[in-house]
Design a protein around this motif. Sequence first.
Motif, PDB file in Angstrom:
ATOM      1  N   ASN A 104       0.838  -1.207   0.000  1.00  0.00           N
ATOM      2  CA  ASN A 104       0.000   0.000   0.000  1.00  0.00           C
ATOM      3  C   ASN A 104       0.867   1.250   0.000  1.00  0.00           C
ATOM      4  O   ASN A 104       2.050   1.196   0.343  1.00  0.00           O
ATOM      5  CB  ASN A 104      -0.931  -0.004   1.216  1.00  0.00           C
ATOM      6  CG  ASN A 104      -0.170   0.205   2.510  1.00  0.00           C
ATOM      7  OD1 ASN A 104       0.006   1.343   2.949  1.00  0.00           O
ATOM      8  ND2 ASN A 104       0.302  -0.878   3.126  1.00  0.00           N
ATOM      9  N   ASP A 105       0.253   2.374  -0.383  1.00  0.00           N
ATOM     10  CA  ASP A 105       0.930   3.673  -0.278  1.00  0.00           C
ATOM     11  C   ASP A 105       0.032   4.662   0.472  1.00  0.00           C
ATOM     12  O   ASP A 105      -0.187   5.783   0.056  1.00  0.00           O
ATOM     13  CB  ASP A 105       1.377   4.202  -1.641  1.00  0.00           C
ATOM     14  CG  ASP A 105       0.252   4.515  -2.609  1.00  0.00           C
ATOM     15  OD1 ASP A 105      -0.890   4.053  -2.390  1.00  0.00           O
ATOM     16  OD2 ASP A 105       0.503   5.231  -3.587  1.00  0.00           O
ATOM     17  N   GLU A 108       2.134   7.886   2.038  1.00  0.00           N
ATOM     18  CA  GLU A 108       2.603   8.862   1.048  1.00  0.00           C
ATOM     19  C   GLU A 108       2.329   8.309  -0.338  1.00  0.00           C
ATOM     20  O   GLU A 108       2.816   7.226  -0.690  1.00  0.00           O
ATOM     21  CB  GLU A 108       4.096   9.118   1.237  1.00  0.00           C
ATOM     22  CG  GLU A 108       4.657  10.156   0.317  1.00  0.00           C
ATOM     23  CD  GLU A 108       6.150  10.378   0.512  1.00  0.00           C
ATOM     24  OE1 GLU A 108       6.782  10.814  -0.450  1.00  0.00           O
ATOM     25  OE2 GLU A 108       6.660  10.109   1.618  1.00  0.00           O
ATOM     26  N   ASN A 109       1.559   9.050  -1.125  1.00  0.00           N
ATOM     27  CA  ASN A 109       1.186   8.614  -2.459  1.00  0.00           C
ATOM     28  C   ASN A 109       2.434   8.313  -3.301  1.00  0.00           C
ATOM     29  O   ASN A 109       3.322   9.153  -3.429  1.00  0.00           O
ATOM     30  CB  ASN A 109       0.318   9.690  -3.136  1.00  0.00           C
ATOM     31  CG  ASN A 109      -0.337   9.176  -4.393  1.00  0.00           C
ATOM     32  OD1 ASN A 109      -0.611   7.994  -4.519  1.00  0.00           O
ATOM     33  ND2 ASN A 109      -0.584  10.068  -5.330  1.00  0.00           N
ATOM     34  N   LYS A 111       4.723   6.022  -2.545  1.00  0.00           N
ATOM     35  CA  LYS A 111       5.760   5.360  -1.742  1.00  0.00           C
ATOM     36  C   LYS A 111       5.126   4.117  -1.106  1.00  0.00           C
ATOM     37  O   LYS A 111       4.460   4.203  -0.075  1.00  0.00           O
ATOM     38  CB  LYS A 111       6.308   6.290  -0.671  1.00  0.00           C
ATOM     39  CG  LYS A 111       7.468   5.674   0.072  1.00  0.00           C
ATOM     40  CD  LYS A 111       8.072   6.622   1.072  1.00  0.00           C
ATOM     41  CE  LYS A 111       9.236   5.915   1.739  1.00  0.00           C
ATOM     42  NZ  LYS A 111       9.647   6.575   2.958  1.00  0.00           N
ATOM     43  N   PHE A 112       5.371   2.964  -1.732  1.00  0.00           N
ATOM     44  CA  PHE A 112       4.714   1.726  -1.307  1.00  0.00           C
ATOM     45  C   PHE A 112       5.463   1.055  -0.167  1.00  0.00           C
ATOM     46  O   PHE A 112       6.693   1.088  -0.107  1.00  0.00           O
ATOM     47  CB  PHE A 112       4.568   0.776  -2.497  1.00  0.00           C
ATOM     48  CG  PHE A 112       3.497   1.220  -3.447  1.00  0.00           C
ATOM     49  CD1 PHE A 112       2.191   0.777  -3.290  1.00  0.00           C
ATOM     50  CD2 PHE A 112       3.775   2.124  -4.454  1.00  0.00           C
ATOM     51  CE1 PHE A 112       1.181   1.218  -4.132  1.00  0.00           C
ATOM     52  CE2 PHE A 112       2.775   2.565  -5.313  1.00  0.00           C
ATOM     53  CZ  PHE A 112       1.479   2.113  -5.152  1.00  0.00           C
ATOM     54  N   GLU A 113       4.668   0.446   0.728  1.00  0.00           N
ATOM     55  CA  GLU A 113       5.219  -0.317   1.854  1.00  0.00           C
ATOM     56  C   GLU A 113       4.284  -1.474   2.177  1.00  0.00           C
ATOM     57  O   GLU A 113       3.115  -1.465   1.801  1.00  0.00           O
ATOM     58  CB  GLU A 113       5.423   0.580   3.071  1.00  0.00           C
ATOM     59  CG  GLU A 113       4.166   1.237   3.588  1.00  0.00           C
ATOM     60  CD  GLU A 113       4.433   2.232   4.714  1.00  0.00           C
ATOM     61  OE1 GLU A 113       5.610   2.497   5.036  1.00  0.00           O
ATOM     62  OE2 GLU A 113       3.454   2.723   5.288  1.00  0.00           O
ATOM     63  N   THR A 132      -0.424   5.948  -9.392  1.00  0.00           N
ATOM     64  CA  THR A 132      -0.433   6.722  -8.148  1.00  0.00           C
ATOM     65  C   THR A 132      -1.058   8.097  -8.280  1.00  0.00           C
ATOM     66  O   THR A 132      -1.364   8.734  -7.280  1.00  0.00           O
ATOM     67  CB  THR A 132       0.998   6.895  -7.614  1.00  0.00           C
ATOM     68  OG1 THR A 132       1.794   7.484  -8.652  1.00  0.00           O
ATOM     69  CG2 THR A 132       1.581   5.563  -7.210  1.00  0.00           C
ATOM     70  N   ASN A 142      -4.666   3.356  -3.255  1.00  0.00           N
ATOM     71  CA  ASN A 142      -3.613   3.250  -2.250  1.00  0.00           C
ATOM     72  C   ASN A 142      -3.428   1.846  -1.682  1.00  0.00           C
ATOM     73  O   ASN A 142      -2.748   1.662  -0.688  1.00  0.00           O
ATOM     74  CB  ASN A 142      -3.882   4.238  -1.110  1.00  0.00           C
ATOM     75  CG  ASN A 142      -5.261   4.045  -0.507  1.00  0.00           C
ATOM     76  OD1 ASN A 142      -6.003   3.145  -0.884  1.00  0.00           O
ATOM     77  ND2 ASN A 142      -5.609   4.900   0.430  1.00  0.00           N
ATOM     78  N   ASP A 157      -3.017  -1.499  -8.378  1.00  0.00           N
ATOM     79  CA  ASP A 157      -3.370  -0.688  -7.209  1.00  0.00           C
ATOM     80  C   ASP A 157      -4.809  -0.208  -7.328  1.00  0.00           C
ATOM     81  O   ASP A 157      -5.306   0.067  -8.417  1.00  0.00           O
ATOM     82  CB  ASP A 157      -2.395   0.474  -6.995  1.00  0.00           C
ATOM     83  CG  ASP A 157      -2.292   1.430  -8.162  1.00  0.00           C
ATOM     84  OD1 ASP A 157      -2.472   0.996  -9.314  1.00  0.00           O
ATOM     85  OD2 ASP A 157      -2.024   2.616  -7.924  1.00  0.00           O
TER      86      ASP A 157
END
Length: 175
Positions: A104-105, A108-109, A111-113, A132, A142, A157
């Motif tokens: 998911n991001d 921060e749009n 920046k995936f984690e 994004t 997201n 996404d």
Amino acid sequence: MASMLRLFCLFTVLMSCLACPKFWTEFQSNCYLYIGNPSLNWQEAENFCVDKDAHLASIHSREEDDFVKEIWRRSRDAFTMFPRQMRTQLQQSSLAPFVYIGLNDMKENGKFEWTDRTPVDYVNWMRNNPSTDIEIIGEFENAVFIWDRKNIGQWNDVSSKSPVLRGSFVCKKPL
């Protein structure tokens, strides 16, 4: 004899601590659980996994990606209500076309984690993804699912709170 029995009991307890819980599947020192019902959106699915002391699955290699797709497809296809003949005819269109994973991001749009906070060291995006910069119904895309369109099994996404995109998901926790 009593010491052998104690040793056996200790061994049994230790082995049960090192095994995945019932209905979970072990792979590379992690336990995975496919959930096809209830059908949830991404945020609800993550909450469900957290209630099981897990997170939506993080994926760190092609082998793990293939494994997650295998347990999803096997479960999805085994429990369908369609007769065998119809399943054969519907091969090109998936009966459960996506499964949520933990990428998911949200913070921060772009920046995936992973929800389990492990590093993002492998991705398998569909063409033109991640998207994004697209806002759908007032919300950015997201969250991520594996989309099995034409059995490609790549990542897309989507909105995490979509009332429409409710589906299956895979939880993961360390062994």
